[in-house]
Write an enzyme that holds these catalytic residues in place. Structure first.
Site, PDB file in Angstrom:
ATOM      1  N   GLU A   1     -21.522  60.072 -56.767  1.00  0.00           N
ATOM      2  CA  GLU A   1     -22.547  59.049 -56.584  1.00  0.00           C
ATOM      3  C   GLU A   1     -23.649  59.253 -55.954  1.00  0.00           C
ATOM      4  OE1 GLU A   1     -19.652  55.430 -57.581  1.00  0.00           O
ATOM      5  OE2 GLU A   1     -20.829  55.240 -55.775  1.00  0.00           O
ATOM      6  N   CYS A   2     -25.037  58.974 -56.476  1.00  0.00           N
ATOM      7  CA  CYS A   2     -26.385  59.267 -55.591  1.00  0.00           C
ATOM      8  C   CYS A   2     -26.214  60.283 -54.653  1.00  0.00           C
ATOM      9  CB  CYS A   2     -26.365  57.858 -55.196  1.00  0.00           C
ATOM     10  SG  CYS A   2     -28.148  57.591 -54.645  1.00  0.00           S
ATOM     11  N   GLY A   3     -26.099  60.167 -53.429  1.00  0.00           N
ATOM     12  CA  GLY A   3     -26.011  61.072 -52.289  1.00  0.00           C
ATOM     13  C   GLY A   3     -25.133  62.184 -52.407  1.00  0.00           C
TER      14      GLY A   3
ATOM     15  N   SER B   1     -24.142  61.223 -61.107  1.00  0.00           N
ATOM     16  CA  SER B   1     -25.031  60.278 -61.403  1.00  0.00           C
ATOM     17  C   SER B   1     -25.918  59.826 -60.213  1.00  0.00           C
ATOM     18  CB  SER B   1     -24.715  59.217 -62.355  1.00  0.00           C
ATOM     19  OG  SER B   1     -25.659  58.074 -62.781  1.00  0.00           O
TER      20      SER B   1
ATOM     21  N   MET C   1     -26.377  64.461 -55.054  1.00  0.00           N
ATOM     22  CA  MET C   1     -27.486  65.449 -54.515  1.00  0.00           C
ATOM     23  C   MET C   1     -26.948  66.526 -53.683  1.00  0.00           C
ATOM     24  SD  MET C   1     -29.709  62.097 -52.978  1.00  0.00           S
ATOM     25  CE  MET C   1     -30.844  63.219 -51.715  1.00  0.00           C
TER      26      MET C   1
END
Length: 452
Positions: A336-338, A430, A341
């Site tokens: 998720e997110c971080g 995501s 990344m």
């Protein structure tokens, strides 16, 4: 569940963001906790950072309340459980009192919790009375506690503010601007995603004590348990089936490894609870410090601050190899997110430097000076629809396959809209932050459960 639970409760709200809700909530929690009272704090809406301060202040876990994301029955169950064990329940609002669909006012009214309005009065005098009157009377039947003027210059300023109130009983005090020290004048420091988390500051508790000491001199701060009974709320339990009491053990026998350290710290306690209720054994690991994954069947890389730890993430090549082997073996990885990344090939930092990352997901991320996305989102999967939100300062450019996209509440996914759900083998990633309890079946599918 047991019967109703009577407990003093306050919703700490404001006319807008930036008025000081978090500081006041944490100060009030700390003030009562250090007097030996049991305080439970909740945060309205999606937020990972404010709860760290409230947990430090109260000494108890902090959970989310949101009429859309978590659902009314879930809110009722958590409030009822907290009221059974607490001397005081505090709920920090989000944005302005009436802002958005399913607003803080909606939550306060639904559960009969009195609203404490915190107003930044640093640049006003008698106008505080108009603001307080408007907040109190804008909606009929809104439970009301009173108003606390924040960032007040002194006694004369406080007198002018109090004299402007139509109802003197609304006055709960004036809080001065509290500076911690010359080197750190802002009591609760901030960065691009919000407050610096409490656990990152060695003097976090001392900062809260400074705020609690200031609040102690106000009428609100001087209230003992007898006085707080004027804010007592009778919390009724929801039916078990409506409160998510029946969760199928779709992850029974599986171990889910959850990343947890300074770079990966955006974790709702309720999400861990949902994994455990699904039957999973939850173990934690640190992508920054550990050399390999613990033995597991699935991995969750939550959000956090990979941009602040990009060099350390890239340097941990043994963890990179362990994650790569996990995915090569076909075991699920949800990022998720971080977390997503960190899986990309590289990141362009705010100062323009490009830093390599793990490279399990093709593509690159780049930090932006402004928010790239913010708001509630839902993710429709074959096994169900997850509710959640998005909040990020970076963008992602990836050629990976897009399985689907998120959508705003009540809408369908559309090409090019919402957040992409990337899929690369058994890896799914995501920007979307999921609230697992909104669909345990969809959650289980992310971690490898077969459709029922």
């Amino acid at each position: 569940m047991n019967g109703t639970a009577l407990c003093p409760a306050l919703v700490v709200a404001a006319p807008a963001s930036g008025q000081g809700k978090t500081t006041v909530t944490a100060a009030l929690a700390r003030l009562h906790a250090r007097q030996g009272r049991r305080v439970r704090v909740f945060k309205c809406g999606p937020d990972f950072l404010d709860p760290y301060w409230h947990e430090l202040a109260s000494g108890a876990p902090v959970e989310q309340l949101d009429l859309w994301m978590t659902g009314e029955a879930d809110c009722a169950a958590r409030l009822h459980a907290a009221a059974q064990e607490a001397d005081l329940v505090l709920v920090e609002g989000v944005m302005g009192l009436f802002d958005g669909q399913d607003s803080v006012a909606d939550l306060a009214q639904r559960f009969g919790m009195p609203v404490l309005a915190v107003v930044d009065a640093s640049a006003m005098a008698g106008t505080l009375g108009a603001i307080a009157f408007g907040l109190r009377h804008f909606r009929a039947g809104l439970p009301w506690a009173g108003v606390l003027a924040n960032r007040v210059a002194g006694e004369r300023h406080a007198d002018m503010l109090r004299e402007g109130l139509a109802d003197p009983a609304d006055w709960l005090g004036a809080l001065p601007r509290v500076a911690f020290d010359a080197a750190s004048p802002k009591l609760l420091p901030e960065r691009h995603l919000g407050l610096v988390a409490a656990h990152e500051l060695a003097d976090g508790l001392q900062r809260l004590d400074a705020a609690a000491d200031a609040l102690a001199s106000t009428p609100l701060g001087r209230m003992d348990m007898a006085a707080l009974q004027r804010f007592a709320v009778d919390f009724a339990p929801p039916p078990i089936e409506e409160a998510g009491g029946r969760v199928p053990p779709l992850l029974a026998g599986r171990t889910v490894a959850v990343a947890r350290d300074a770079a990966f710290c955006f974790i709702y306690p309720a999400n861990l609870q949902t994994l455990e209720r699904l039957g999973a054994r939850v173990v934690h690991f640190s992508p920054l410090r550990d050399a390999a994954l613990p033995p597991c069947d699935a991995v969750w890389l939550p959000g956090g601050y990979p941009e602040l730890h990009a060099e350390a993430i890239a340097a941990n090549t043994r963890m990179q190899a362990s994650l790569r082997a996990h995915v090569a073996a076909g075991r699920p990885l949800w990022a998720e997110c971080g977390g997503m990344m960190a899986l990309c090939e590289s990141i362009t930092l705010a100062d323009g430097r490009e830093q390599p990352l793990w490279g399990l997901l093709p593509g690159r991320v780049a930090m932006q000076r402004r928010l790239a996305a913010l708001g509630p989102q839902q993710l429709a999967l074959d096994a169900g629809c997850l509710r959640g939100h998005t909040f990020h300062y970076s963008t992602c450019d990836s050629p990976a396959s897009v399985r689907t996209r998120t959508a705003r509440p009540g809408q369908d996914a559309a090409p090019g809209a919402g957040e992409a759900l990337y899929q690369q083998g058994s890896l799914q990633a995501s920007y979307f932050h999921a609230w697992f309890a909104s669909s345990p079946r969809a959650t289980a599918s992310l971690f490898g459960a077969e459709p029922a």
